[in-house]
Design a protein around this motif. Sequence first.
Motif, mmCIF file in Angstrom:
data_model
loop_
_atom_site.group_PDB
_atom_site.id
_atom_site.type_symbol
_atom_site.label_atom_id
_atom_site.label_comp_id
_atom_site.label_asym_id
_atom_site.label_seq_id
_atom_site.Cartn_x
_atom_site.Cartn_y
_atom_site.Cartn_z
ATOM 1 N N GLU A 1 13.421 -1.474 -3.128
ATOM 2 C CA GLU A 1 13.276 -0.564 -4.252
ATOM 3 C C GLU A 1 13.875 0.807 -3.951
ATOM 4 O O GLU A 1 14.108 1.152 -2.787
ATOM 5 N N SER B 1 13.016 3.327 -0.755
ATOM 6 C CA SER B 1 12.257 2.587 0.248
ATOM 7 C C SER B 1 12.760 2.808 1.672
ATOM 8 O O SER B 1 12.177 2.290 2.625
ATOM 9 N N PRO C 1 8.282 -2.163 -0.245
ATOM 10 C CA PRO C 1 7.928 -0.892 -0.901
ATOM 11 C C PRO C 1 6.762 -0.235 -0.171
ATOM 12 O O PRO C 1 6.009 -0.907 0.552
ATOM 13 N N LEU C 2 6.611 1.055 -0.366
ATOM 14 C CA LEU C 2 5.573 1.805 0.348
ATOM 15 C C LEU C 2 4.181 1.298 0.014
ATOM 16 O O LEU C 2 3.282 1.329 0.863
ATOM 17 N N TRP D 1 2.893 4.940 -5.555
ATOM 18 C CA TRP D 1 4.183 5.332 -5.002
ATOM 19 C C TRP D 1 5.357 4.566 -5.619
ATOM 20 O O TRP D 1 6.078 3.827 -4.918
ATOM 21 N N ASN E 1 8.410 5.403 -3.794
ATOM 22 C CA ASN E 1 8.376 5.022 -2.383
ATOM 23 C C ASN E 1 8.440 6.220 -1.441
ATOM 24 O O ASN E 1 7.907 7.282 -1.766
#
Length: 518
Positions: free
Chosen positions: A234, A237, A371-372, A414, A417
């Motif tokens: 994403e 990221s 992703p985060l 997030w 990210n």
Amino acid sequence: MRLEVTCQDRVGLAKDILEVLEQHKINLKGIDASSLGYLYMQFADLNFDTLSELLPRIRKIQGVLDVRTTPFMPSEREHYALKTLLKTLPDGVFAIDAKGRISIVNDSALKILDMQEEEVLDESLNHWVQGFSFGRWLSLEEVTAQATRVSVGNKEYLVEALPVYLPNEEGDSILAGAVVAMKTPQRVGEQFSALQNQVAGFEKIKANSKAMKAVVKQVRKLAQLDAPLLLSGEIGSGKEIIAQALHEVSLRKEKAFITLSCASLSGSSEVKALFGEVDAKGLWHAGALQQANGGTLLLSEIDELSLDSQGRLLHFLQTTEALPHGSEKGKSANVRLVVATNQELERLCQSGQFREDLYHRLNQLNCQLPPLRLRREDILPLAEYFVDRYCQQLNKPVAHLTEACEELLLQYAWPGNVRQLKNAIFRAVSVLDDHRDITPELLKLPHYHQDFGYLDDEFDGTLEQAVKQFEANIIRRLYPSYTSTRKLAKKLGMSHTAIANKLKEYGISKPPITYTDS
């Protein structure tokens, strides 16, 4: 043409599908079966009318859930990936059977032997390699991995030989042969030096989570290869950070690391920026490929590259020659190419927006960044790292995150990210006064729900107003990545006039400045 059939596990299902193909006089070239409920078939390209008649008939077969075209079959991807990986490895690699005869050989190994592929296949490796008997080793009762010094002609090499075992139906292992890698003493020294520097290259990556540790481990292994690498994930990221870390631990670390965003280019400027230009006076102007010669080039948002530039990039990967704007004569460049995208390139291949042959070239090696929101263990270490960094950068006293702030950071979705986290921390540190605590209010994070996007605490208005507000938020988020309004319009599936009117209506001007790594 290839078809992917989603199906149930039923005896006779494949036979029923083959009967339909036979009725249409379609000659099957290949078939793959998957334990996950998929069946793949390959045959010659069909015209639209035949395909339109074939697909509904297959869908009517008992146990078939769906059928669609697919760019490749799993076995093709595995075969192509293995063949390309072997081709690009700098070390000589042989696969030998249980009697020590060569079954697979890569280009580097052929250079060591100074032979052609057809001259060495099915021949004993010991015809050329002295100092170790591969046949005697493979005939031992217990065959284990070996590392020894050998010679080819008057040159010495380090050999690493790994036995290959295959399981039989009883669960026992059967010796099928071995894989042999040959390295020069100089190559061994270079790899040892590179390994010593790996800690420095990855120290900026906070990898406390299992998902990110796996990414770092994978990228470490890929750093010593020269084949193209596809990074997907994403927006925000951390693809650029990973690419730079890979460069810093590679054998190319002493050369340039160049980054070029495909989304910021269009038309002839795209070709000039990437491949260079020969102007009207015949003067040469280097593009990113030549600027990165000997080093690494990261092409971010590769999905935005035009079809013309995609063709030029494919030509470069095949020949190492970049075709500049204004000339038909290529310029050679020795570059490790890393490409990044937040799009599904396979889907773009099916829609004709991305060249399938280029996708296969770029997807030789790939890495998916999480992703985060799926690496929660990394959020607080990252936040603390950014706090310390920006306090030093802005000459502020050392600041700390309050407990409430930490809870918010861990609970937030997030959508932007790591990039969003970094910018939020920068914003908070920049407005700190005498106190040294960062509170949730200082982060100024917009309310966001994973399913519904950005939300307001209180909404007072009509549905039309809500839709417009949502639309404005999307355009405002995307605009910084698409500095050309035409690019933004294409991304959103709108006309250039329509997006210009939207920008004016919502008062969205030029993209705001974002802070990036120095």
